[in-house]
Design an enzyme around this catalytic site. Structure first.
Site, short mmCIF file in Angstrom:
data_model
loop_
_atom_site.label_atom_id
_atom_site.label_comp_id
_atom_site.label_asym_id
_atom_site.label_seq_id
_atom_site.Cartn_x
_atom_site.Cartn_y
_atom_site.Cartn_z
CG ASP A 12 -28.87 11.93 9.89
OD1 ASP A 12 -28.90 13.16 9.56
OD2 ASP A 12 -27.80 11.23 10.13
CG ASN A 52 -28.88 20.12 13.64
OD1 ASN A 52 -29.76 19.55 13.97
ND2 ASN A 52 -27.73 19.75 13.08
C1 IPE Z 1 -28.63 14.69 14.23
O1 IPE Z 1 -28.45 14.56 12.91
C2 IPE Z 1 -29.67 15.82 14.63
C3 IPE Z 1 -31.02 15.68 13.88
C4 IPE Z 1 -31.16 14.78 13.04
C5 IPE Z 1 -32.03 16.52 14.18
P1 IPE Z 1 -26.99 15.45 12.54
O2 IPE Z 1 -26.90 15.35 11.09
O3 IPE Z 1 -26.98 16.87 12.89
O4 IPE Z 1 -25.96 14.59 13.31
P2 IPE Z 1 -24.44 14.41 12.71
O5 IPE Z 1 -23.99 15.84 12.56
O6 IPE Z 1 -24.52 13.50 11.58
O7 IPE Z 1 -23.77 13.61 14.02
C1 IPE Z 2 -31.52 15.83 9.31
O1 IPE Z 2 -30.95 15.49 8.04
C2 IPE Z 2 -32.26 16.90 9.57
C3 IPE Z 2 -31.55 17.76 10.35
C4 IPE Z 2 -30.27 17.57 11.39
C5 IPE Z 2 -32.05 19.23 10.53
P1 IPE Z 2 -29.44 16.06 7.54
O2 IPE Z 2 -29.74 17.41 7.33
O3 IPE Z 2 -28.60 15.94 8.86
O4 IPE Z 2 -29.20 15.09 6.36
P2 IPE Z 2 -27.69 14.64 6.13
O5 IPE Z 2 -27.24 13.94 7.34
O6 IPE Z 2 -26.78 15.97 5.94
O7 IPE Z 2 -27.92 14.12 4.80
MG MG Z 3 -27.34 14.54 9.15
#
Ligand code: IPE
Ligand code: IPE
Ligand code: MG
Length: 248
Positions: free
Chosen positions: A28, A76
């Site tokens: 993340d 996602n």
């Molecule tokens: C969790 O991250 C999913 C992945 C890293 C693939 P998210 O960014 O989607 O999670 P939330 O929305 O902060 O809970």
């Molecule tokens: C994790 O990084 C990747 C996926 C969930 C696909 P994020 O895209 O959630 O990054 P933040 O949390 O918005 O910084």
């Molecule tokens: Mg995220």
């Protein structure tokens, strides 16, 4: 952080007898990493893929048996279409580019999640990478894509119900081990250490069943910046934990 970071000092501190067999990571913070640099979020995902390459290397180097990474959740799909498209393209590219390294390192790819809804191009790369790495036996790399812990459990329940209806499974035989056998992680050890970078303190639907007794490690470092030293630091922290599993 940097590609050539030194980490020999941390390796020396590792207790080879108490290595986690299975490490799980919620990758993340890619978006925030990019936004802080005034870059589009997609550049953060690209940097995140590099970080995955480093994590796989260091896990393989220290002898971790299973590395599971959360790449794309069932939730996602609700992101803007262009970000979803980019992530799918990046995933396909990653698979294509990594097959050789996975084979050199004897890493077997495995997918957690339903692959049928993925774009056809991704499914093609996936099939190629799965079959090319199927015989590797030093480490398993589980990539969780279109993965949700609740959906995985619902899916397992459905399969169990079908097995019961066919007469292949008796309801009395549904115990914890039987459920394990219907999950995407069937046959694998449970995650010992679950790492979440980027500061959020939640599971976000990751490995709900399997993480029952995982040790959690949270870090504020964003995933693209999470280097080999950070991963080793997490493992060292894990080695200081006392796992009781309900006993005293
Ligand atoms: C969790 O991250 C999913 C992945 C890293 C693939 P998210 O960014 O989607 O999670 P939330 O929305 O902060 O809970
Ligand atoms: C994790 O990084 C990747 C996926 C969930 C696909 P994020 O895209 O959630 O990054 P933040 O949390 O918005 O910084
Ligand atoms: Mg995220």
């Amino acid at each position: 952080m940097s590609r050539n970071e030194e980490y020999g000092d941390l390796l020396q501190q590792l207790d080879a007898e108490r290595l986690p067999q299975h490490i799980a990571i919620i990758m993340d913070g890619n978006g925030r990493w990019a936004t802080r640099r005034n870059l589009p979020r997609t550049m953060g995902h690209k940097a995140g893929a590099e970080s995955l390459r480093r994590a796989t290397e260091i896990c393989r180097e220290i002898g971790v048996k299973v590395l599971t990474v959360y790449a794309f959740s069932t939730e996602n799909w609700q992101r803007p279409q262009d970000e979803v498209d980019f992530l799918m393209k990046l995933f396909a590219e990653y698979l294509r580019r990594e097959i050789k390294t996975m084979n050199d390192n004897q890493v077997r790819l495995h997918i957690l999640g339903e692959t049928a809804p993925l774009p056809p191009a991704v499914q093609r790369e996936l099939a190629a990478a799965l079959s090319a790495t199927a015989h590797n036996d030093r480490m398993i790399l589980n990539i969780a894509v279109n993965y949700g812990g609740r959906r995985e459990i619902a899916f397992a329940m459905r399969q169990m119900a079908e097995a019961v209806a066919r007469g292949d499974l008796s309801p009395q035989d549904i115990d914890e081990a039987a459920v394990d056998g219907f999950l995407f992680t069937a046959g694998q050890p449970q995650p010992d250490l679950l790492i979440r970078p980027a500061g959020e303190l939640r599971l976000s639907n990751f490995l709900l069943w399997q993480a029952a007794y995982s040790e959690f490690y949270f870090s504020d470092i964003l995933w693209p910046d999470f280097g080999k030293r950070d991963l080793l630091t997490a493992v060292l922290a894990y080695q200081k934990r006392q796992r009781r599993f309900g006993k005293i």
